[in-house]
Design a protein around this motif. Structure first.
Motif, mmCIF file in Angstrom:
data_model
loop_
_atom_site.group_PDB
_atom_site.id
_atom_site.type_symbol
_atom_site.label_atom_id
_atom_site.label_comp_id
_atom_site.label_asym_id
_atom_site.label_seq_id
_atom_site.Cartn_x
_atom_site.Cartn_y
_atom_site.Cartn_z
ATOM 1 N N TYR A 115 0.825 -1.200 0.000
ATOM 2 C CA TYR A 115 0.000 0.000 0.000
ATOM 3 C C TYR A 115 0.866 1.261 0.000
ATOM 4 C CZ TYR A 115 -4.183 2.779 1.008
ATOM 5 O OH TYR A 115 -5.236 3.675 0.956
ATOM 6 N N LEU A 116 1.978 1.213 0.714
ATOM 7 C CA LEU A 116 2.897 2.349 0.699
ATOM 8 C C LEU A 116 3.492 2.560 -0.682
ATOM 9 C CD1 LEU A 116 4.757 2.018 4.126
ATOM 10 C CD2 LEU A 116 3.338 3.944 3.357
ATOM 11 N N ARG A 117 3.813 1.470 -1.381
ATOM 12 C CA ARG A 117 4.319 1.613 -2.752
ATOM 13 C C ARG A 117 3.259 2.265 -3.642
ATOM 14 N NH1 ARG A 117 7.392 -3.133 -1.415
ATOM 15 N NH2 ARG A 117 5.617 -4.540 -1.752
ATOM 16 N N THR A 168 8.899 2.504 6.877
ATOM 17 C CA THR A 168 9.867 3.075 5.946
ATOM 18 C C THR A 168 9.152 3.443 4.653
ATOM 19 O OG1 THR A 168 11.670 1.735 6.856
ATOM 20 C CG2 THR A 168 11.981 2.641 4.634
ATOM 21 N N ILE A 169 9.332 4.663 4.216
ATOM 22 C CA ILE A 169 8.683 5.131 2.992
ATOM 23 C C ILE A 169 9.588 4.789 1.808
ATOM 24 C CG2 ILE A 169 7.646 7.068 1.799
ATOM 25 C CD1 ILE A 169 6.377 6.317 4.527
ATOM 26 N N PRO A 170 9.109 3.997 0.866
ATOM 27 C CA PRO A 170 9.952 3.586 -0.263
ATOM 28 C C PRO A 170 10.113 4.692 -1.301
ATOM 29 C CG PRO A 170 7.746 2.742 -0.553
ATOM 30 C CD PRO A 170 7.753 3.414 0.800
ATOM 31 N N GLU A 171 11.055 4.488 -2.197
ATOM 32 C CA GLU A 171 11.213 5.372 -3.338
ATOM 33 C C GLU A 171 10.167 4.987 -4.392
ATOM 34 O OE1 GLU A 171 13.352 7.978 -3.710
ATOM 35 O OE2 GLU A 171 13.812 7.618 -1.592
ATOM 36 N N PRO A 172 9.821 5.900 -5.290
ATOM 37 C CA PRO A 172 8.885 5.553 -6.364
ATOM 38 C C PRO A 172 9.407 4.369 -7.176
ATOM 39 C CG PRO A 172 9.179 7.931 -6.258
ATOM 40 C CD PRO A 172 10.208 7.336 -5.334
#
Length: 281
Positions: A115-117, A168-172
């Motif tokens: 969901y974060l992705r 942790t917030i991922p990169e696009p």
């Protein structure tokens, strides 16, 4: 909500690789110019030929239209909606014509990581759309500034909330990056096609996107409603305002230009669907 417009001279300046020619239509007191369509693009955009169309690409829900005597009639937005609905599956809409290739949302098994992705890639797309209308390399785009449908700031708040929860917030990822690049290219070279994506991205989120957001929240967020699914004004009024602007802009297009815009709908579904599937990754 009034939108900003760019002053235009009576000359015929060029934008990128095309020149504009004046037409008689006007919008908000500003003389509009019609840009000729580029030669139609091929179908190859680096996407698989068989791409699952998922229900979050559901375009705006059917709404009753006022007659001409009421000030609003049917316009080009109705055509865009009709084409979009035909790309739905039969279980998503009675107007759908596609075979279902995806499980119903109720049976999804989303994860926080997936969901974060999805949220990160969605933010990249909205960042790109909002930057494009602010720059307004095509004068039409300025009409879609500050519509109230903007999602970038809302998504930034949501991602900050997830960070505060220890995630942790991922990169696009590739789906979002590919779509953002494609939108940038279209905005400079093929404005009718860009308008198709603008419409489908914002209106899909206001309908099927909200439904999926609720289902995901039930499963993994203890029913928390994210800012992504909130608007600061009455959503129906915001949508109607943008419908009116889209109809006004398209009123200066030829039939060929309108058809070219409509033909871009399937690509819009494919790009959005690729981002949506990140929820299940």
């Amino acid at each position: 909500m009034a939108s900003s417009t760019l002053p235009l001279s009576q000359s015929t300046p060029s934008f990128g690789s095309f020149r504009i020619r004046p037409v008689s239509a006007s919008l908000s007191g500003v003389r509009l110019h019609r840009l000729p369509s580029r030669p139609r693009r091929g179908t190859a955009v680096g996407l698989p030929l068989r791409t699952m169309v998922i229900s979050a690409t559901t375009t705006e829900m059917p709404k009753k239209r006022q007659t001409a005597s009421g000030g609003r009639g049917r316009g080009f937005v109705d055509e865009m909606r009709t084409v979009a609905m035909k790309l739905h599956t039969r279980d998503q809409s009675k107007e759908g014509e596609k075979e279902s290739e995806a499980p119903p949302v109720a049976k999804w098994e989303p994860s926080i990581e997936g969901y974060l992705r999805f949220l990160v890639d969605s933010k990249l797309v909205y960042d790109t759309l909002e930057t494009i209308v602010q720059k307004a390399v095509c004068p039409w785009y300025a009409e879609f500034r500050n519509t109230g449908l903007e999602r970038s700031e809302k998504l930034a708040k949501d991602l900050e909330w997830f960070k505060d929860q220890g995630h942790t917030i991922p990169e696009p990822s590739a789906p979002g990056a590919s779509y953002a690049l494609y939108l940038e290219e279209l905005s400079e070279k093929d404005p009718q096609a860009f308008i198709c994506h603008f419409y489908n991205v914002y209106f899909a989120h206001s309908a099927g996107g909200r439904m999926i957001g609720r289902k995901v929240a039930e499963k993994i967020l203890d029913n928390k409603e994210l800012e992504f699914y909130k608007w600061d004004d009455d959503l129906s009024k915001l949508l109607q305002n943008v419908r009116d602007k889209l109809n006004s802009v398209a009123s200066s297009w030829s039939r060929e230009e309108k058809d070219h815009c409509l033909e871009e709908t399937e690509k819009s579904f494919k790009y959005s669907g690729a981002i949506l599937r990140l929820i299940l990754s």
